[in-house]
Design a protein around this motif. Structure first.
Motif, mmCIF file in Angstrom:
data_model
loop_
_atom_site.group_PDB
_atom_site.id
_atom_site.type_symbol
_atom_site.label_atom_id
_atom_site.label_comp_id
_atom_site.label_asym_id
_atom_site.label_seq_id
_atom_site.Cartn_x
_atom_site.Cartn_y
_atom_site.Cartn_z
ATOM 1 N N VAL A 4 0.853 -1.192 0.000
ATOM 2 C CA VAL A 4 0.000 0.000 0.000
ATOM 3 C C VAL A 4 0.887 1.239 0.000
ATOM 4 O O VAL A 4 1.795 1.363 0.835
ATOM 5 C CB VAL A 4 -0.946 0.010 1.221
ATOM 6 C CG1 VAL A 4 -1.719 1.316 1.283
ATOM 7 C CG2 VAL A 4 -1.915 -1.172 1.143
ATOM 8 N N ILE A 5 0.636 2.126 -0.938
ATOM 9 C CA ILE A 5 1.410 3.366 -1.060
ATOM 10 C C ILE A 5 0.530 4.543 -0.647
ATOM 11 O O ILE A 5 -0.476 4.824 -1.295
ATOM 12 C CB ILE A 5 1.896 3.582 -2.508
ATOM 13 C CG1 ILE A 5 2.672 2.367 -3.015
ATOM 14 C CG2 ILE A 5 2.735 4.849 -2.601
ATOM 15 C CD1 ILE A 5 3.966 2.113 -2.306
ATOM 16 N N PRO A 6 0.877 5.241 0.449
ATOM 17 C CA PRO A 6 0.138 6.452 0.810
ATOM 18 C C PRO A 6 0.465 7.591 -0.159
ATOM 19 O O PRO A 6 1.627 7.767 -0.542
ATOM 20 C CB PRO A 6 0.645 6.777 2.220
ATOM 21 C CG PRO A 6 1.377 5.562 2.685
ATOM 22 C CD PRO A 6 1.897 4.904 1.451
ATOM 23 N N VAL A 7 -0.545 8.351 -0.542
ATOM 24 C CA VAL A 7 -0.362 9.495 -1.435
ATOM 25 C C VAL A 7 -1.035 10.715 -0.813
ATOM 26 O O VAL A 7 -2.222 10.664 -0.463
ATOM 27 C CB VAL A 7 -0.957 9.231 -2.838
ATOM 28 C CG1 VAL A 7 -0.775 10.452 -3.734
ATOM 29 C CG2 VAL A 7 -0.314 8.001 -3.477
ATOM 30 N N ILE A 8 -0.286 11.790 -0.669
ATOM 31 C CA ILE A 8 -0.822 13.045 -0.141
ATOM 32 C C ILE A 8 -0.859 14.070 -1.266
ATOM 33 O O ILE A 8 0.172 14.358 -1.889
ATOM 34 C CB ILE A 8 0.050 13.592 1.008
ATOM 35 C CG1 ILE A 8 0.259 12.548 2.106
ATOM 36 C CG2 ILE A 8 -0.567 14.877 1.571
ATOM 37 C CD1 ILE A 8 -0.948 12.255 2.934
ATOM 38 N N LEU A 9 -2.032 14.618 -1.535
ATOM 39 C CA LEU A 9 -2.172 15.669 -2.534
ATOM 40 C C LEU A 9 -1.983 17.014 -1.846
ATOM 41 O O LEU A 9 -2.798 17.427 -1.023
ATOM 42 C CB LEU A 9 -3.545 15.592 -3.208
ATOM 43 C CG LEU A 9 -3.861 14.264 -3.902
ATOM 44 C CD1 LEU A 9 -5.223 14.333 -4.571
ATOM 45 C CD2 LEU A 9 -2.788 13.897 -4.906
ATOM 46 N N CYS A 10 -0.898 17.683 -2.178
ATOM 47 C CA CYS A 10 -0.484 18.881 -1.437
ATOM 48 C C CYS A 10 -0.238 20.038 -2.397
ATOM 49 O O CYS A 10 0.813 20.682 -2.361
ATOM 50 C CB CYS A 10 0.778 18.549 -0.639
ATOM 51 S SG CYS A 10 1.291 19.820 0.532
ATOM 52 N N GLY A 11 -1.219 20.295 -3.246
ATOM 53 C CA GLY A 11 -1.003 21.318 -4.269
ATOM 54 C C GLY A 11 -1.882 22.537 -4.137
ATOM 55 O O GLY A 11 -2.117 23.242 -5.110
ATOM 56 N N LEU A 59 2.892 -1.116 4.365
ATOM 57 C CA LEU A 59 2.901 0.286 3.985
ATOM 58 C C LEU A 59 4.246 0.684 3.379
ATOM 59 O O LEU A 59 5.299 0.478 3.983
ATOM 60 C CB LEU A 59 2.605 1.146 5.220
ATOM 61 C CG LEU A 59 1.861 2.465 4.996
ATOM 62 C CD1 LEU A 59 0.498 2.212 4.386
ATOM 63 C CD2 LEU A 59 1.715 3.214 6.314
ATOM 64 N N GLY A 60 4.209 1.239 2.189
ATOM 65 C CA GLY A 60 5.412 1.722 1.527
ATOM 66 C C GLY A 60 5.656 3.187 1.836
ATOM 67 O O GLY A 60 4.885 3.825 2.571
ATOM 68 N N PRO A 61 6.728 3.760 1.284
ATOM 69 C CA PRO A 61 7.025 5.176 1.493
ATOM 70 C C PRO A 61 5.911 6.070 0.949
ATOM 71 O O PRO A 61 5.286 5.760 -0.066
ATOM 72 C CB PRO A 61 8.327 5.390 0.720
ATOM 73 C CG PRO A 61 8.941 4.035 0.598
ATOM 74 C CD PRO A 61 7.779 3.087 0.489
#
Length: 213
Positions: A4-11, A59-61
């Motif tokens: 599982v790769i967490p992704v944060i949308l920070c735009g 959990l991946g990076p």
């Protein structure tokens, strides 16, 4: 166990909450909790999504999609978080959600045998306020379980929020039938931001949820 790769949308561009939030220091980098926490919304989002790991979730990076203007803000705030491994993906031009997710998907796909061990992406905006962290983490874990149950790995799970008022500033999800071991709802329809009368009708209907992003 799924990768599982967490992704944060920070735009975010900083157009909301002005003058506290500005283009050079947008909302997600502010401390707005109102309690003893000194964490920004961005830091809270990173810590929440990194708390979903467990026996069935490897959990991946974390991948953080942001832009050149905010890269050093993001890096400085990441350094304050212990035991968090993250990679910044810089958008050449700030666009909407779809291009940002595409960038994250291409990055997550590298090093994986596509079709055999595709990682699951768990995606969240950087600027949300979550009052019940434990419930939110459990909901994300349930979403991962729903996707894991699909052998073809073609399912998208999305969080809906039970509306408490006829809000016209949010998109809505119309839910259909219940299915699966996690008692998830089939999405019948996505609805854009409604006018006041339509929002009242959605609230009365009971089958429309706020789209939680």
């Amino acid at each position: 166990m799924s990768q599982v790769i967490p992704v944060i949308l920070c735009g975010g561009s900083g157009t909301r909450l002005w003058p506290l939030s500005r283009s050079g220091f947008p909302k997600q980098f502010l401390v707005l909790s109102g309690d003893d926490s000194q964490s920004s919304l961005f830091q809270q989002a990173v810590e929440r999504i990194n708390a979903i790991g467990g026996p069935d979730i490897n959990l991946g990076p974390t991948l953080i999609v942001t832009n050149e203007e905010h890269r050093f803000l993001a890096l400085d705030q990441l350094r304050e978080l212990k035991d968090i491994s993250a990679t910044l993906l810089l958008e050449p031009i700030s666009r909407n959600t779809a291009p940002a997710l595409t960038l994250a998907a291409f990055e997550a796909r590298d090093g994986h045998d596509v079709g055999k061990d595709d990682p699951i992406l768990v995606i969240t905006p950087a600027d949300q306020t979550v009052q019940n962290t434990a419930a939110f983490i459990k909901a994300l874990q349930d979403c991962v379980a729903v996707v894991q149950a699909d052998e073809k790995m073609q399912t998208i799970a999305i969080l809906g929020i039970t509306p408490t008022s006829p809000e016209t500033g949010y998109g809505y999800i119309k839910r259909g039938a219940i299915q699966g071991a996690n008692q998830e709802y089939v999405v019948e329809q996505f609805v854009e931001k409604p006018d006041s009368a339509t929002a009242q009708a959605y609230l009365k209907d009971g089958n429309y949820l706020w789209n939680g992003g």
